[in-house]
Design an enzyme around this catalytic site. Structure first.
Site, PDB file in Angstrom:
ATOM      1  NE  ARG A 166      -3.946  -2.150   0.719  1.00 47.94           N
ATOM      2  CZ  ARG A 166      -3.899  -3.365   0.168  1.00 47.94           C
ATOM      3  NH1 ARG A 166      -2.993  -3.656  -0.746  1.00 47.94           N
ATOM      4  NH2 ARG A 166      -4.780  -4.292   0.506  1.00 47.94           N
ATOM      5  CB  SER A 239      -9.036  -1.490   4.052  1.00 43.01           C
ATOM      6  OG  SER A 239      -9.430  -2.679   3.427  1.00 43.01           O
ATOM      7  CD  GLU A 337      -5.680   1.058   2.251  1.00 40.93           C
ATOM      8  OE1 GLU A 337      -5.360   0.003   2.820  1.00 40.93           O
ATOM      9  OE2 GLU A 337      -6.458   1.109   1.280  1.00 40.93           O
TER      10      GLU A 337
HETATM   11  P1  FAD Z   1      -8.557   9.100  -5.119  1.00 35.77           P
HETATM   12  O1  FAD Z   1      -9.229   8.623  -3.880  1.00 35.77           O
HETATM   13  O2  FAD Z   1      -9.248  10.114  -5.941  1.00 35.77           O
HETATM   14  O3  FAD Z   1      -7.103   9.594  -4.770  1.00 35.77           O
HETATM   15  C1  FAD Z   1      -6.270   8.841  -3.918  1.00 35.77           C
HETATM   16  C2  FAD Z   1      -4.903   9.535  -3.824  1.00 35.77           C
HETATM   17  O4  FAD Z   1      -4.258   9.493  -5.083  1.00 35.77           O
HETATM   18  C3  FAD Z   1      -5.009  11.016  -3.468  1.00 35.77           C
HETATM   19  O5  FAD Z   1      -3.898  11.327  -2.653  1.00 35.77           O
HETATM   20  C4  FAD Z   1      -4.904  11.732  -4.802  1.00 35.77           C
HETATM   21  O6  FAD Z   1      -4.347  13.020  -4.662  1.00 35.77           O
HETATM   22  C5  FAD Z   1      -3.970  10.809  -5.569  1.00 35.77           C
HETATM   23  N1  FAD Z   1      -4.207  10.753  -7.017  1.00 35.77           N
HETATM   24  C6  FAD Z   1      -5.335  10.367  -7.657  1.00 35.77           C
HETATM   25  N2  FAD Z   1      -5.149  10.358  -8.986  1.00 35.77           N
HETATM   26  C7  FAD Z   1      -3.875  10.771  -9.202  1.00 35.77           C
HETATM   27  C8  FAD Z   1      -3.084  10.975 -10.374  1.00 35.77           C
HETATM   28  N3  FAD Z   1      -3.547  10.742 -11.606  1.00 35.77           N
HETATM   29  N4  FAD Z   1      -1.802  11.426 -10.216  1.00 35.77           N
HETATM   30  C9  FAD Z   1      -1.304  11.666  -8.986  1.00 35.77           C
HETATM   31  N5  FAD Z   1      -2.003  11.478  -7.848  1.00 35.77           N
HETATM   32  C10 FAD Z   1      -3.270  11.035  -7.952  1.00 35.77           C
HETATM   33  N6  FAD Z   1      -7.687  -0.334  -2.515  1.00 35.77           N
HETATM   34  C11 FAD Z   1      -6.889  -1.412  -2.686  1.00 35.77           C
HETATM   35  O7  FAD Z   1      -5.659  -1.271  -2.764  1.00 35.77           O
HETATM   36  N7  FAD Z   1      -7.403  -2.677  -2.759  1.00 35.77           N
HETATM   37  C12 FAD Z   1      -8.727  -2.906  -2.688  1.00 35.77           C
HETATM   38  O8  FAD Z   1      -9.154  -4.046  -2.776  1.00 35.77           O
HETATM   39  C13 FAD Z   1      -9.601  -1.796  -2.498  1.00 35.77           C
HETATM   40  N8  FAD Z   1     -10.936  -1.977  -2.361  1.00 35.77           N
HETATM   41  C14 FAD Z   1     -11.745  -0.913  -2.153  1.00 35.77           C
HETATM   42  C15 FAD Z   1     -13.128  -1.140  -1.987  1.00 35.77           C
HETATM   43  C16 FAD Z   1     -13.985  -0.074  -1.764  1.00 35.77           C
HETATM   44  C17 FAD Z   1     -15.468  -0.329  -1.603  1.00 35.77           C
HETATM   45  C18 FAD Z   1     -13.479   1.245  -1.714  1.00 35.77           C
HETATM   46  C19 FAD Z   1     -14.406   2.405  -1.524  1.00 35.77           C
HETATM   47  C20 FAD Z   1     -12.106   1.478  -1.849  1.00 35.77           C
HETATM   48  C21 FAD Z   1     -11.232   0.397  -2.063  1.00 35.77           C
HETATM   49  N9  FAD Z   1      -9.845   0.576  -2.214  1.00 35.77           N
HETATM   50  C22 FAD Z   1      -9.032  -0.498  -2.419  1.00 35.77           C
HETATM   51  C23 FAD Z   1      -9.265   1.918  -2.112  1.00 35.77           C
HETATM   52  C24 FAD Z   1      -9.303   2.716  -3.450  1.00 35.77           C
HETATM   53  O9  FAD Z   1     -10.317   2.232  -4.290  1.00 35.77           O
HETATM   54  C25 FAD Z   1      -7.982   2.623  -4.226  1.00 35.77           C
HETATM   55  O10 FAD Z   1      -6.928   3.115  -3.445  1.00 35.77           O
HETATM   56  C26 FAD Z   1      -8.033   3.389  -5.549  1.00 35.77           C
HETATM   57  O11 FAD Z   1      -6.853   3.170  -6.277  1.00 35.77           O
HETATM   58  C27 FAD Z   1      -8.218   4.911  -5.359  1.00 35.77           C
HETATM   59  O12 FAD Z   1      -8.457   5.462  -6.645  1.00 35.77           O
HETATM   60  P2  FAD Z   1      -9.176   6.858  -6.828  1.00 35.77           P
HETATM   61  O13 FAD Z   1      -9.117   7.185  -8.284  1.00 35.77           O
HETATM   62  O14 FAD Z   1     -10.525   6.839  -6.225  1.00 35.77           O
HETATM   63  O15 FAD Z   1      -8.199   7.820  -6.029  1.00 35.77           O
HETATM   64  P1  NAP Z   2      -9.984 -11.249   4.084  1.00 30.87           P
HETATM   65  O1  NAP Z   2     -10.036 -12.191   2.927  1.00 30.87           O
HETATM   66  O2  NAP Z   2     -11.042 -11.322   5.128  1.00 30.87           O
HETATM   67  O3  NAP Z   2      -8.570 -11.371   4.786  1.00 30.87           O
HETATM   68  C1  NAP Z   2      -8.281 -10.572   5.936  1.00 30.87           C
HETATM   69  C2  NAP Z   2      -6.871 -10.057   5.822  1.00 30.87           C
HETATM   70  O4  NAP Z   2      -5.974 -11.140   5.878  1.00 30.87           O
HETATM   71  C3  NAP Z   2      -6.677  -9.377   4.503  1.00 30.87           C
HETATM   72  O5  NAP Z   2      -6.615  -8.021   4.769  1.00 30.87           O
HETATM   73  C4  NAP Z   2      -5.413  -9.950   3.917  1.00 30.87           C
HETATM   74  O6  NAP Z   2      -4.330  -9.031   3.832  1.00 30.87           O
HETATM   75  C5  NAP Z   2      -4.990 -11.028   4.876  1.00 30.87           C
HETATM   76  N1  NAP Z   2      -4.905 -12.321   4.144  1.00 30.87           N
HETATM   77  C6  NAP Z   2      -5.918 -13.155   3.822  1.00 30.87           C
HETATM   78  N2  NAP Z   2      -5.440 -14.269   3.204  1.00 30.87           N
HETATM   79  C7  NAP Z   2      -4.102 -14.119   3.138  1.00 30.87           C
HETATM   80  C8  NAP Z   2      -3.047 -14.912   2.628  1.00 30.87           C
HETATM   81  N3  NAP Z   2      -3.283 -16.112   2.084  1.00 30.87           N
HETATM   82  N4  NAP Z   2      -1.788 -14.445   2.704  1.00 30.87           N
HETATM   83  C9  NAP Z   2      -1.541 -13.253   3.259  1.00 30.87           C
HETATM   84  N5  NAP Z   2      -2.486 -12.452   3.771  1.00 30.87           N
HETATM   85  C10 NAP Z   2      -3.745 -12.882   3.723  1.00 30.87           C
HETATM   86  O7  NAP Z   2      -9.915  -9.739   3.537  1.00 30.87           O
HETATM   87  P2  NAP Z   2     -11.042  -8.820   2.928  1.00 30.87           P
HETATM   88  O8  NAP Z   2     -11.191  -7.634   3.798  1.00 30.87           O
HETATM   89  O9  NAP Z   2     -12.263  -9.624   2.581  1.00 30.87           O
HETATM   90  O10 NAP Z   2     -10.357  -8.317   1.591  1.00 30.87           O
HETATM   91  C11 NAP Z   2     -10.036  -9.217   0.567  1.00 30.87           C
HETATM   92  C12 NAP Z   2      -8.902  -8.650  -0.259  1.00 30.87           C
HETATM   93  O11 NAP Z   2      -9.312  -7.408  -0.849  1.00 30.87           O
HETATM   94  C13 NAP Z   2      -7.661  -8.331   0.577  1.00 30.87           C
HETATM   95  O12 NAP Z   2      -6.524  -8.567  -0.203  1.00 30.87           O
HETATM   96  C14 NAP Z   2      -7.795  -6.851   0.857  1.00 30.87           C
HETATM   97  O13 NAP Z   2      -6.532  -6.220   0.995  1.00 30.87           O
HETATM   98  C15 NAP Z   2      -8.506  -6.341  -0.393  1.00 30.87           C
HETATM   99  N6  NAP Z   2      -9.338  -5.180  -0.066  1.00 30.87           N
HETATM  100  C16 NAP Z   2      -8.722  -3.985   0.122  1.00 30.87           C
HETATM  101  C17 NAP Z   2      -9.450  -2.840   0.419  1.00 30.87           C
HETATM  102  C18 NAP Z   2      -8.771  -1.510   0.569  1.00 30.87           C
HETATM  103  O14 NAP Z   2      -9.469  -0.506   0.633  1.00 30.87           O
HETATM  104  N7  NAP Z   2      -7.477  -1.463   0.630  1.00 30.87           N
HETATM  105  C19 NAP Z   2     -10.835  -2.929   0.550  1.00 30.87           C
HETATM  106  C20 NAP Z   2     -11.426  -4.177   0.377  1.00 30.87           C
HETATM  107  C21 NAP Z   2     -10.675  -5.299   0.074  1.00 30.87           C
HETATM  108  P3  NAP Z   2      -4.091  -8.004   2.603  1.00 30.87           P
HETATM  109  O15 NAP Z   2      -5.045  -6.888   2.822  1.00 30.87           O
HETATM  110  O16 NAP Z   2      -2.684  -7.598   2.819  1.00 30.87           O
HETATM  111  O17 NAP Z   2      -4.313  -8.711   1.318  1.00 30.87           O
END
Ligand code: FAD
Ligand code: NAP
Length: 341
Positions: A166, A239, A337
């Site tokens: 991240r 998250s 995050e």
């Molecule tokens: P924004 O929220 O608009 O911006 C995020 C940051 O990036 C800000 O600091 C902004 O200034 C910067 N930014 C945006 N665009 C640019 C650009 N073109 N150049 C430079 N800087 C920029 N994240 C995960 O990693 N894994 C997941 O599984 C995941 N699941 C999600 C599920 C849900 C329901 C939600 C709501 C969010 C989830 N996220 C997840 C978080 C999010 O979707 C990601 O981080 C996504 O990449 C953010 O994109 P955005 O365009 O909405 O960015």
């Molecule tokens: P989950 O499957 O309930 O698992 C809980 C946590 O355990 C996850 O956060 C994941 O870490 C870790 N995990 C699970 N299996 C693993 C493995 N085999 N090896 C290492 N780590 C493991 O998680 P969830 O909330 O439903 O999300 C599913 C996936 O979507 C995850 O990868 C999560 O990161 C991603 N997600 C991200 C966001 C976001 O906003 N960043 C939102 C929704 C979902 P990791 O998070 O490091 O993978």
């Protein structure tokens, strides 16, 4: 000047928490030239520039005294294809999930585990988006970014981005780079990652023994839709906390006290704890602040939600109370995050 700049614009439709703050100025960039014009406008008016995509990783805690520039550039193309590996390029304003679906329609593998993540292509490198055992660093080729300090265009290779869990150089040097377009290296042959969590189990339940990348994408979309709140229905930013990496000794001590603790040992000797487990077992799951709409999702404790008209500060306050509680109970510091403004 072709860039349309509006004054005093509500950002409620532009952040998935649905927080209602105002931008002093707001514009959409559809081209590199629009981005340059926005930079010129911000310099001329003495306004900072805040670049956003889909607003799905933001917590807006006050009115934004800046020019908010929403990336809305479009375009997806194949750059190279040797029959095995394909390089594809997408503009920053392309929406991530439709881009993933497009790659699957081209018969390409690599992005399927990253299905249904909200936001834009341009924001994806910011925190090296990841899900179900894949991060964009695994399929990243290169990107083009504009250096706001010098106005120069720069190409970033995989090594230049310093991707980590991240994290990236773009997140660390907040506000320096505008990411304009990103290239990925995808495969004609499927290299699937099914070992993570419930993915294989879901496919098995459906009787799919030899899944295609599309099958994996569909399974992940189904799992995500069951567990995660849809921001169109319930405001959230996914998250809210990163999974903490802690020393092995602390993880072992916690495991003695809490045998159900979910912990994943890492290659570097640290242990990744599931932050959602810590928060849930501290009693926060489904919690809702009396008197405002800030809360913790009832199915996934890692997700803070806006049940109504919560302000960014109320959500931040709830997040800080959770952080303090987790630190006291488990001696673990949770890091937020989303990007705070
Ligand atoms: P924004 O929220 O608009 O911006 C995020 C940051 O990036 C800000 O600091 C902004 O200034 C910067 N930014 C945006 N665009 C640019 C650009 N073109 N150049 C430079 N800087 C920029 N994240 C995960 O990693 N894994 C997941 O599984 C995941 N699941 C999600 C599920 C849900 C329901 C939600 C709501 C969010 C989830 N996220 C997840 C978080 C999010 O979707 C990601 O981080 C996504 O990449 C953010 O994109 P955005 O365009 O909405 O960015
Ligand atoms: P989950 O499957 O309930 O698992 C809980 C946590 O355990 C996850 O956060 C994941 O870490 C870790 N995990 C699970 N299996 C693993 C493995 N085999 N090896 C290492 N780590 C493991 O998680 P969830 O909330 O439903 O999300 C599913 C996936 O979507 C995850 O990868 C999560 O990161 C991603 N997600 C991200 C966001 C976001 O906003 N960043 C939102 C929704 C979902 P990791 O998070 O490091 O993978």
């Amino acid at each position: 000047m072709t860039l349309q700049v509006q004054s005093a614009v509500s950002l409620k439709p532009f952040n998935t928490f649905g927080v209602d703050v105002q931008a002093k100025a707001f514009a959409e960039a559809r081209s590199d030239d629009d981005v340059r014009q926005a930079l010129a406008f911000s310099a001329e008016h003495g306004l900072p520039l805040l670049v956003i995509g889909g607003g799905s990783n933001l917590l807006l805690t006050a009115d934004i005294q800046a020019l908010v520039l929403r990336m809305a550039s479009r375009g997806v193309r194949l750059l190279a294809d040797d029959g095995e590996q394909v390089i594809v390029e997408a503009e920053a304003g392309e929406l991530w999930h439709p881009f993933v679906l497009w790659s699957l329609e081209q018969g390409l593998s690599g992005l399927e585990n990253l299905s249904l993540i909200p936001g834009t292509v341009g924001a994806a490198p910011m925190q090296n988006i990841g899900a179900y055992g894949v991060e964009i660093k695994d399929v990243f080729h290169s990107l083009t970014a504009l250096d706001r300090q010098t106005g120069q265009l720069l190409e970033f290779s995989l090594g230049d981005c310093a991707f980590a869990y991240r994290d990236s150089v773009f997140k660390r040097e907040t506000g320096r780079w505008v990411i304009l377009r990103v290239r990925f290296v995808l495969s004609r042959a499927a290299h699937l990652h099914l070992e993570y969590g419930p993915v294989r189990q879901r496919l098995d339940e459906q009787g799919i023994g030899q899944p295609t990348p599309k099958d994996v994408s569909l399974a992940i979309c189904a799992i995500r839709s069951e567990k995660l709140p849809d921001p169109a229905v319930l405001g959230n930013a996914g998250s809210f906390f990163k999974n903490p990496l802690v020393p092995a000794a602390l993880a072992a001590e916690l495991k003695r006290h809490y045998p159900g603790l979910i912990a994943y040992p890492q290659d570097d000797g640290q242990v990744k704890l599931a932050a959602g487990w810590l928060i849930e077992h501290a009693g926060w799951k489904g919690y809702r602040d009396a008197g405002n709409g800030a809360g913790v999702h009832r199915l996934q404790s890692l997700v803070l939600v806006n049940y109504g008209n919560a302000t960014g500060l109320q959500l931040l306050n709830l997040a800080q109370r959770i952080q303090n509680d987790i630190a006291q109970r488990y001696n673990v510091q949770l890091e937020m995050e989303p990007n705070l403004y």
